[in-house]
Write an enzyme that holds these catalytic residues in place. Structure first.
Site, PDB file in Angstrom:
ATOM      1  N   GLU A 115       0.718  -1.255  -0.002  1.00 37.72           N
ATOM      2  CA  GLU A 115      -0.094   0.269   0.037  1.00 37.72           C
ATOM      3  C   GLU A 115       0.763   1.215   0.024  1.00 37.72           C
ATOM      4  O   GLU A 115       1.998   1.278   0.623  1.00 37.72           O
ATOM      5  CB  GLU A 115      -0.897   0.079   1.340  1.00 37.72           C
ATOM      6  CG  GLU A 115      -1.951  -1.031   1.169  1.00 37.72           C
ATOM      7  CD  GLU A 115      -2.925  -1.160   2.245  1.00 37.72           C
ATOM      8  OE1 GLU A 115      -4.287  -1.297   1.902  1.00 37.72           O
ATOM      9  OE2 GLU A 115      -2.562  -0.971   3.322  1.00 37.72           O
ATOM     10  N   CYS A 128       3.402   8.574   1.181  1.00 36.72           N
ATOM     11  CA  CYS A 128       3.954   7.445   2.268  1.00 36.72           C
ATOM     12  C   CYS A 128       4.144   6.234   1.357  1.00 36.72           C
ATOM     13  O   CYS A 128       3.375   5.669   0.936  1.00 36.72           O
ATOM     14  CB  CYS A 128       2.930   7.300   3.474  1.00 36.72           C
ATOM     15  SG  CYS A 128       3.465   6.044   4.643  1.00 36.72           S
ATOM     16  N   CYS A 135       6.286  -7.162   7.108  1.00 36.70           N
ATOM     17  CA  CYS A 135       7.811  -6.713   8.076  1.00 36.70           C
ATOM     18  C   CYS A 135       8.203  -7.825   8.663  1.00 36.70           C
ATOM     19  O   CYS A 135       7.353  -8.550   9.215  1.00 36.70           O
ATOM     20  CB  CYS A 135       7.085  -5.468   8.507  1.00 36.70           C
ATOM     21  SG  CYS A 135       8.732  -4.699   9.601  1.00 36.70           S
ATOM     22  N   CYS A 139       6.258  -5.197  15.639  1.00 33.67           N
ATOM     23  CA  CYS A 139       6.256  -4.557  16.558  1.00 33.67           C
ATOM     24  C   CYS A 139       4.627  -4.801  17.186  1.00 33.67           C
ATOM     25  O   CYS A 139       3.936  -4.825  16.042  1.00 33.67           O
ATOM     26  CB  CYS A 139       6.345  -2.988  16.317  1.00 33.67           C
ATOM     27  SG  CYS A 139       7.902  -2.562  15.650  1.00 33.67           S
ATOM     28  N   CYS A 142       1.486  -2.390  15.520  1.00 31.66           N
ATOM     29  CA  CYS A 142       1.382  -2.265  14.253  1.00 31.66           C
ATOM     30  C   CYS A 142       0.884  -3.254  13.503  1.00 31.66           C
ATOM     31  O   CYS A 142       1.161  -4.387  13.392  1.00 31.66           O
ATOM     32  CB  CYS A 142       3.055  -1.885  13.726  1.00 31.66           C
ATOM     33  SG  CYS A 142       2.989  -1.855  11.893  1.00 31.66           S
ATOM     34  N   CYS A 366      -1.016   5.942  10.007  1.00 32.26           N
ATOM     35  CA  CYS A 366       0.107   5.237  10.366  1.00 32.26           C
ATOM     36  C   CYS A 366      -0.196   3.904  11.078  1.00 32.26           C
ATOM     37  O   CYS A 366      -1.022   3.759  12.004  1.00 32.26           O
ATOM     38  CB  CYS A 366       0.968   6.086  11.587  1.00 32.26           C
ATOM     39  SG  CYS A 366       1.475   7.728  10.883  1.00 32.26           S
TER      40      CYS A 366
HETATM   41  N1  SAH Z   1       9.036   0.470   9.672  1.00 29.95           N
HETATM   42  C1  SAH Z   1       9.361   1.631   9.872  1.00 29.95           C
HETATM   43  C2  SAH Z   1       8.304   2.731   8.988  1.00 29.95           C
HETATM   44  C3  SAH Z   1       7.142   2.280   8.869  1.00 29.95           C
HETATM   45  S1  SAH Z   1       5.734   2.745  10.344  1.00 29.95           S
HETATM   46  C4  SAH Z   1       9.252   2.055  11.288  1.00 29.95           C
HETATM   47  O1  SAH Z   1       8.745   1.328  12.119  1.00 29.95           O
HETATM   48  O2  SAH Z   1       9.883   3.373  11.697  1.00 29.95           O
HETATM   49  C5  SAH Z   1       5.586   4.553  10.328  1.00 29.95           C
HETATM   50  C6  SAH Z   1       5.325   4.804  11.854  1.00 29.95           C
HETATM   51  O3  SAH Z   1       4.005   4.491  12.168  1.00 29.95           O
HETATM   52  C7  SAH Z   1       6.405   4.376  12.800  1.00 29.95           C
HETATM   53  O4  SAH Z   1       6.590   5.204  13.767  1.00 29.95           O
HETATM   54  C8  SAH Z   1       5.518   3.248  13.408  1.00 29.95           C
HETATM   55  O5  SAH Z   1       6.073   2.855  14.748  1.00 29.95           O
HETATM   56  C9  SAH Z   1       4.329   3.896  13.730  1.00 29.95           C
HETATM   57  N2  SAH Z   1       2.899   3.050  13.942  1.00 29.95           N
HETATM   58  C10 SAH Z   1       3.040   1.684  13.411  1.00 29.95           C
HETATM   59  N3  SAH Z   1       1.788   1.146  14.006  1.00 29.95           N
HETATM   60  C11 SAH Z   1       1.096   2.363  14.359  1.00 29.95           C
HETATM   61  C12 SAH Z   1      -0.294   2.611  14.950  1.00 29.95           C
HETATM   62  N4  SAH Z   1      -0.923   1.467  15.025  1.00 29.95           N
HETATM   63  N5  SAH Z   1      -0.669   3.810  15.348  1.00 29.95           N
HETATM   64  C13 SAH Z   1       0.271   4.755  15.417  1.00 29.95           C
HETATM   65  N6  SAH Z   1       1.437   4.702  14.882  1.00 29.95           N
HETATM   66  C14 SAH Z   1       1.840   3.463  14.391  1.00 29.95           C
HETATM   67 FE1  SF4 Z   2       7.422  -3.009  10.908  1.00 30.91          FE
HETATM   68 FE2  SF4 Z   2       5.354  -1.817  11.873  1.00 30.91          FE
HETATM   69 FE3  SF4 Z   2       7.390  -2.062  13.322  1.00 30.91          FE
HETATM   70 FE4  SF4 Z   2       7.610  -0.504  11.277  1.00 30.91          FE
HETATM   71  S1  SF4 Z   2       6.109  -0.389  13.288  1.00 30.91           S
HETATM   72  S2  SF4 Z   2       9.401  -1.891  12.050  1.00 30.91           S
HETATM   73  S3  SF4 Z   2       6.520  -1.410   9.635  1.00 30.91           S
HETATM   74  S4  SF4 Z   2       6.174  -3.807  12.587  1.00 30.91           S
END
Ligand code: SAH
Ligand code: SF4
Length: 406
Positions: A115, A128, A135, A139, A142, A366
């Site tokens: 996406e 974005c 991934c 996390c 996420c 995000c």
């Molecule tokens: N993988 C990279 C970039 C993608 S995520 C990273 O982790 O930095 C973009 C941002 O959104 C990151 O800071 C991530 O931690 C945050 N993010 C992920 N899931 C989220 C959620 N459910 N609500 C708010 N921010 C979130």
């Molecule tokens: Fe991967 Fe989501 Fe963690 Fe970014 S925030 S490193 S996309 S699992």
């Protein structure tokens, strides 16, 4: 080899595949483009000029047909069309949020999907971009993290996400003044620093002064803290850095971001302090998702200020209200608490704006991105489970639990 969902090989007849074996030149860098043009018998002394022309048409003007390359001689155009195509991946679905955000689900040639999200604001338009399908990092907060990693995207697939958005926004007619995508954030699906070479190559194409011409100051790469590649990112790509911090204590960070076991807070913050090119005019952004009862106390806010001071970081903090997704265990912090957190950090002399969630109604905010590629793997899992159940039925010694079903 491509297979259908039922596992059979895809049979491509010449009629279904009018492009035959033609090479797609979208996503080639300058050296590769020159090599490609030299390989089709364009006279050596013309190669440099022709590749500069083609580069301009492909990346500055966004054309998809060699016929449109008006300053290229007819015979060279014909030769190019015999050997090459200029092809975007397919947009499977474009969703438009009522706040103007656009989300594209893009299917690549092998059927995998990712996406891309366009976020218009008053003074800018941010795209974005995803760097991986899925991934590896999981996390907990996420949505992308619930997918398994399917694969890295190629440089061509990363660049193509921008080309597709510019097509949809009719941006090519006036490529420099009429820009709608003014900024890029590598914050889509995936961890960009685990796909370093392809991300670097893609961003070099995007920044090229005779192509898309996006300045490195307008590009931000977000990492979860892949320490060994952070310095390289600054030195070799030179874009702005955003770091997903999300906690100020190692125990909390390890719990929500398993990568913290490998690279802890101290290592991440030291790498930030050493980030090439970081100074006050070009600060590092710390992303901090506000998770109710997890990382959002006043004490956490004060600790965040202390940490940023301790490492003398030229930093700002982006507070991201947690964006929910189906099946998550987390809740977004209360609005009052987000505000208090922000005030405490501001009082500590550090800018801490609260990011307004965009595109939540179309799951484009995000951390909400997740592609159908996982649905496929779920279907695969279901098939495997079915097969296991069938096998169990024929063997009295196999217990139900051994199917892996819960
Ligand atoms: N993988 C990279 C970039 C993608 S995520 C990273 O982790 O930095 C973009 C941002 O959104 C990151 O800071 C991530 O931690 C945050 N993010 C992920 N899931 C989220 C959620 N459910 N609500 C708010 N921010 C979130
Ligand atoms: Fe991967 Fe989501 Fe963690 Fe970014 S925030 S490193 S996309 S699992």
């Amino acid at each position: 080899m491509q297979v259908t969902p039922s596992g059979n090989p895809v049979v491509v007849s010449p009629r279904d595949n009018p492009d035959g074996d033609k090479q797609n030149i979208l996503g080639l860098d300058r050296t590769e483009l020159k090599q490609a043009i030299a390989s089709i018998g364009v006279p050596e002394k013309q190669v440099k000029m022709r590749s500069a022309q083609v580069w301009h048409w492909v990346y500055h003007r966004g054309v998809t047909s060699f016929d449109d390359m008006l300053n290229v001689s007819k015979d060279v155009r014909a030769r190019l069309a015999d050997h090459f195509i200029i092809k975007r991946p397919e947009i499977v679905e474009a969703q438009y949020s009522n706040d103007g955000t656009r989300k594209y689900l893009i299917r690549f040639a092998d059927g995998n999907e990712a996406e891309t999200v366009y976020i218009p604001e008053e003074d800018r338009g941010t795209l974005c971009i995803s760097s991986q399908v899925g991934c590896t990092l999981n996390c907990k907060f996420c949505h992308t993290g619930t997918m398994k990693l399917v694969r890295n995207l190629t440089a061509a697939e990363i660049v193509a996400q921008l080309m597709i958005a510019r097509d949809d926004l009719s941006e090519w007619e006036n490529p420099t003044e009429g820009r709608r995508v003014t900024n890029i954030v590598m914050m889509g699906m995936g961890e960009p620093l685990y796909n370093f070479d392809n991300v670097k190559k893609a961003l070099e194409i995007v920044m090229d002064e005779e192509g898309i011409q996006l300045s490195r100051r307008r590009i931000t790469l977000s990492t979860s803290g892949v320490v060994p590649h952070m310095e390289r990112c600054g030195k070799e790509i030179g874009v702005n850095l955003a770091v997903s911090l999300h906690a100020v204590r190692d125990d909390v960070r390890t719990d929500i971001m398993p990568i913290n076991k490998k690279y802890n807070l101290e290592q991440v913050l030291t790498a930030c302090a050493n980030y090439p090119g970081a100074h006050n005019a070009r600060r590092i952004t710390f992303e901090y998702a506000m998770l109710k009862g997890v990382n959002d106390s006043d004490k956490d806010a004060r600790e965040l200020v202390k940490l940023i001071r301790k490492y003398k970081l030229p930093a700002k903090v982006n507070l991201i209200p947690f964006n929910p997704w189906p099946g998550t265990d987390y809740e977004c912090s209360d609005w009052d608490q987000i505000q208090r957190f922000s005030d405490i950090v501001y009082e500590g002399g550090i800018s801490a704006p609260i990011r307004t969630p965009r595109g939540r109604d179309i799951m484009a905010a995000c951390g909400q991105l997740k592609s159908a590629s996982e649905k496929k793997s779920k279907a695969e899992l279901a098939r495997e489970a079915e097969a296991a159940v069938a096998a169990a039925a024929t063997s009295e010694t196999v217990h139900h639990s051994s199917t892996g079903l819960t």
